[in-house]
Design a protein around this motif. Structure first.
Motif, PDB file in Angstrom:
ATOM      1  N   LYS A   3       0.837  -1.316  -0.073  1.00  0.00           N
ATOM      2  CA  LYS A   3       0.211  -0.070  -0.011  1.00  0.00           C
ATOM      3  C   LYS A   3       0.973   1.242  -0.200  1.00  0.00           C
ATOM      4  CE  LYS A   3      -3.928   0.258   1.955  1.00  0.00           C
ATOM      5  NZ  LYS A   3      -5.195   0.388   2.791  1.00  0.00           N
ATOM      6  N   ASN A  13      -2.823   0.407  -4.377  1.00  0.00           N
ATOM      7  CA  ASN A  13      -2.620  -0.973  -3.927  1.00  0.00           C
ATOM      8  C   ASN A  13      -1.437  -1.287  -5.222  1.00  0.00           C
ATOM      9  OD1 ASN A  13      -3.756  -1.308  -1.413  1.00  0.00           O
ATOM     10  ND2 ASN A  13      -5.690  -1.305  -2.643  1.00  0.00           N
ATOM     11  N   LEU A  82       0.592  -4.392   6.963  1.00  0.00           N
ATOM     12  CA  LEU A  82      -0.686  -4.407   6.934  1.00  0.00           C
ATOM     13  C   LEU A  82      -1.476  -5.573   7.703  1.00  0.00           C
ATOM     14  CD1 LEU A  82      -1.377  -3.629   3.180  1.00  0.00           C
ATOM     15  CD2 LEU A  82      -1.544  -2.207   4.972  1.00  0.00           C
ATOM     16  N   GLN A  86      -3.405  -4.884  11.320  1.00  0.00           N
ATOM     17  CA  GLN A  86      -4.576  -5.569  11.467  1.00  0.00           C
ATOM     18  C   GLN A  86      -4.692  -6.294  12.766  1.00  0.00           C
ATOM     19  OE1 GLN A  86      -5.515  -8.370   8.252  1.00  0.00           O
ATOM     20  NE2 GLN A  86      -7.362  -8.711   8.865  1.00  0.00           N
ATOM     21  N   GLU A  90       1.186  -3.243  15.192  1.00  0.00           N
ATOM     22  CA  GLU A  90       2.071  -2.392  14.254  1.00  0.00           C
ATOM     23  C   GLU A  90       3.241  -1.704  14.841  1.00  0.00           C
ATOM     24  OE1 GLU A  90      -1.265   0.627  15.244  1.00  0.00           O
ATOM     25  OE2 GLU A  90      -1.076  -1.635  14.948  1.00  0.00           O
TER      26      GLU A  90
END
Length: 166
Positions: A3, A13, A82, A86, A90
């Motif tokens: 991303k 993307n 990512l 999620q 992070e």
């Protein structure tokens, strides 16, 4: 898939499959000529673009690029980044430090933070005089000041613990 965010505003993307570049699900053809290690000439849909890498920070996955004279801030999040986000993880690969040590011997001229303060990477923490020069010691990462081990006017040696973080 990566991303890519441009100027904290536009997201794309981007992935490669069988040596084809796919942007937001659409195959994209580019004619790329590498001019030197930081500059490329790209033709896309009949339009010409001069692209120069102005600045790159690989660990942070950010860069500044100049396209036909306009500078853009770029950040990249890989598939692993990512997934960690999620899962709420992070910040696991950010540098966490427990303490800040003096990089050189000197005299503490000023302390710019207090215990309990939240600091960001690059924030000024204290002023250290060494060899008749004032050096501003900055935070190496985002943290909370847990304990300040020195006081204004203290003479310190190299590797003296200045600040503990939590």
């Amino acid at each position: 898939m990566n991303k890519v965010t441009v100027n904290n505003n536009f997201e794309f993307n981007i992935e490669t499959a069988n040596e084809a570049l796919i942007v937001n699900g659409t195959a994209t053809e580019l004619d790329v000529l590498q001019l030197n290690d930081k500059t490329q000439h790209i033709i896309h849909n009949g339009k010409s673009y001069n692209v120069e890498v102005v600045e790159i920070n690989r660990p942070e996955k950010i860069a500044k690029i100049k396209v036909n004279g306009t500078v853009y801030d770029i950040s990249v999040a890989t598939q692993l980044d990512l997934l960690l986000k999620q899962l709420g993880m992070e910040n696991l690969n950010s540098n966490k430090i427990a303490q800040l040590k003096a990089p050189m011997p000197g005299l503490v001229l000023n302390i710019l933070v207090s215990e309990g303060d939240e600091v960001k990477k690059g924030d000024s923490l204290l002023v250290l005089e060494a060899m008749k020069m004032e050096n501003i010691i900055k935070s190496p990462s985002d943290a909370t000041v847990k304990k300040i081990e020195v006081a204004k006017g203290d003479k310190i040696e190299k590797n003296t613990v200045l600040i503990h973080f939590s």
